[in-house]
Design a protein around this motif. Structure first.
Motif, PDB file in Angstrom:
ATOM      1  N   ASP A  20      -5.353  -0.220   7.262  1.00 37.79           N
ATOM      2  CA  ASP A  20      -5.386  -1.557   6.660  1.00 37.79           C
ATOM      3  C   ASP A  20      -6.064  -2.564   7.585  1.00 37.79           C
ATOM      4  OD1 ASP A  20      -4.725  -3.879   5.121  1.00 37.79           O
ATOM      5  OD2 ASP A  20      -3.017  -4.186   6.452  1.00 37.79           O
ATOM      6  N   TYR A  70      -1.418   2.126   5.376  1.00 36.35           N
ATOM      7  CA  TYR A  70      -1.305   1.015   6.324  1.00 36.35           C
ATOM      8  C   TYR A  70      -2.026   1.310   7.643  1.00 36.35           C
ATOM      9  CZ  TYR A  70       2.081  -1.295   3.309  1.00 36.35           C
ATOM     10  OH  TYR A  70       2.679  -1.923   2.255  1.00 36.35           O
ATOM     11  N   LEU A  96       0.836  -1.193   0.000  1.00 35.08           N
ATOM     12  CA  LEU A  96       0.000   0.000   0.000  1.00 35.08           C
ATOM     13  C   LEU A  96       0.872   1.245   0.000  1.00 35.08           C
ATOM     14  CD1 LEU A  96      -2.490  -1.033   2.846  1.00 35.08           C
ATOM     15  CD2 LEU A  96      -2.743  -1.427   0.382  1.00 35.08           C
ATOM     16  N   LEU A  98      -9.233  -3.029  -2.288  1.00 36.62           N
ATOM     17  CA  LEU A  98      -8.002  -2.544  -1.667  1.00 36.62           C
ATOM     18  C   LEU A  98      -7.150  -1.835  -2.714  1.00 36.62           C
ATOM     19  CD1 LEU A  98      -6.606  -2.768   1.144  1.00 36.62           C
ATOM     20  CD2 LEU A  98      -5.385  -4.743   0.250  1.00 36.62           C
TER      21      LEU A  98
END
Length: 341
Positions: free
Chosen positions: A47, A44, A39, A287
Motif C-alpha cells: 500500500d 497492505y 484492503l 486501488l
C-alpha cells in the motif's frame, strides 16, 4: 486481523502499520456498513496510500527531507518529489507492530500495539518506542499514540484512515462538514506550509458552520487548485463541543462530518493543535479494496489530528521535539452517530 467490538462498532486492526483495516458503523436505520477504505490483509504490504495506517515518525511533510536539531542536520529520504511525506520511504506505515492481548473495557475492548524504531531509522535520530492503543467503547473509537526516545528527536504521529460514511466510496461532495478552526495553513506548490496562519474568513476554508462540500470544492481558489481540493491543516481553536474523558482533560472537537442520505455522522475530538482535512484528491480508482470495489478521486476523506507540517523547519510553529525522559502523547476520539432525515 484482530477484531474489536462494542455495542455499536466493529473494528478490525492489523499489525502491519498498526492499521485500522475495518470499521463498521450503523446508519440511521441501524444497518451497519464499512465506513473506512480497507484492503485484503496482505495487500497492505504494498500500500502506498497509507490506508488506516499509523503514520510517522513525522506525519505530513518535511521540506527537502531535512531538519536541524541541536545544531546537527538530519536527512530523511524524500518520497514525494523533494518532500519527505509521513516519515519517508517505508516508515511506520510499513512497520510490524506487536499486539498485546486485548482487554475488556466498559462496553468494549482495548488493544495496544508496539514497535521500536531504531536510531537512524529513515534518518531520524534516537531509538523511538511507539505504542498505539485502540479502544472501542459504545460509539467511540479512541486512539492514543505514545512514544519515548533515548536521544533528542522530532515526532508527529497520526492515523490515516479514509472514511466513507455512505458505507461505500461515494463523492465527498455529498457530505456536510464542520471544522472548528478560525485559521488554516496555506501551502506552496509542494504542499508545504508557507508559515502563515491565515484567517478562514472569506475563503473556501471557512467551515466553521455546517457546509456542503460539493459546491465548496468547486470554488476557484489558488489553495484548492494547488492541492486538488482540501489537503491542508486547520489550526484548531477549541470552539467546538468538548468530550469529557473521565480521567484526562476534556477533548475539544476538531471536525464534524455528516452524510445526509444515510444519517451517519463522525465527530473527531483531539488534543492536537491541528487537523489535516484531506478529501482524497490523489485517489485514482486503481486501488483494489477488500470488497472488490475501488475508490476514485474525492470518494473518501481523512481527518488527521496532528502537529503542523514541516514544524522542524518552522520555529514559529508548536515544537515537535521529543527528548529523553519525556513522553510524546496524542489522544483522539472518533465518535460515530446518526442524524435524522
Amino acid at each position: 486481523m484482530i477484531e474489536l467490538r462494542s455495542s455499536v462498532l466493529t473494528v478490525g486492526i492489523t499489525g502491519h502499520g498498526a492499521r485500522i483495516a475495518r470499521l463498521a458503523a450503523p446508519d440511521r436505520d441501524g444497518r451497519a456498513a464499512q465506513v473506512v477504505l480497507g484492503l485484503d490483509e496482505y495487500a497492505y504490504y504494498s500500500d502506498r496510500d497509507y490506508l488506516g495506517a499509523t503514520v510517522g515518525r513525522f506525519a505530513n511533510r518535511i521540506g527537502d527531507g531535512r531538519f536541524v536539531l541541536d545544531g546537527v542536520e538530519y536527512s530523511v529520504p524524500c518520497n514525494e518529489g523533494t518532500v519527505a511525506l509521513h516519515g519517508g520511504k517505508r516508515a511506520l506505515d510499513h512497520a510490524e507492530f506487536t499486539a498485546e492481548a486485548p482487554h475488556a473495557v466498559d462496553d468494549g475492548v482495548a488493544l495496544t500495539l508496539r514497535h521500536v524504531s531504531p536510531d537512524g531509522d529513515n534518518g531520524f535520530p534516537g531509538r523511538l518506542d511507539v505504542r498505539v492503543t485502540y479502544t472501542v467503547s459504545g460509539p467511540d473509537l479512541r486512539v492514543e499514540l505514545l512514544a519515548t526516545t533515548d536521544a533528542p528527536t522530532v515526532v508527529n504521529l497520526t492515523n490515516h484512515a479514509y472514511f466513507t460514511l455512505a458505507g461505500a466510496p461515494e463523492p465527498v461532495g455529498d457530505l456536510e462538514a464542520t471544522v472548528f478552526a478560525d485559521r488554516f495553513l496555506p501551502v506552496d506548490d509542494r504542499l508545504l506550509p508557507t508559515g502563515a496562519l491565515a484567517p478562514v474568513d472569506g475563503t473556501p476554508f471557512d467551515l466553521r458552520e455546517p457546509t456542503g462540500l460539493g459546491a465548496r470544492l468547486e470554488v476557484s481558489d489558488p489553495q484548492l487548485d494547488v492541492a486538488g481540493g482540501f489537503d491542508h491543516t486547520w489550526v484548531l481553536d477549541g470552539s467546538g463541543p468538548h468530550l469529557a474523558d473521565g480521567v484526562d482533560e476534556p477533548l475539544p472537537a476538531a471536525a464534524h462530518v455528516r452524510h445526509p442520505a444515510s444519517g451517519r455522522t463522525l465527530t473527531v475530538f483531539t488534543d492536537q493543535p491541528g487537523a489535516q482535512f484531506y478529501t482524497g484528491n490523489f485517489l485514482d480508482g486503481t486501488l483494489a479494496l477488500h470488497d472488490g470495489g475501488t475508490a476514485r478521486r474525492r470518494e473518501a476523506f481523512c481527518v488527521e489530528p496532528q502537529h503542523f507540517p514541516d514544524s522542524p523547519n518552522r520555529p514559529e510553529f508548536p515544537t515537535t521535539v521529543l527528548r529523553p525522559g519525556a513522553t510524546y502523547r496524542a489522544r483522539s476520539v472518533y465518535r460515530f452517530g446518526t442524524s435524522p432525515a
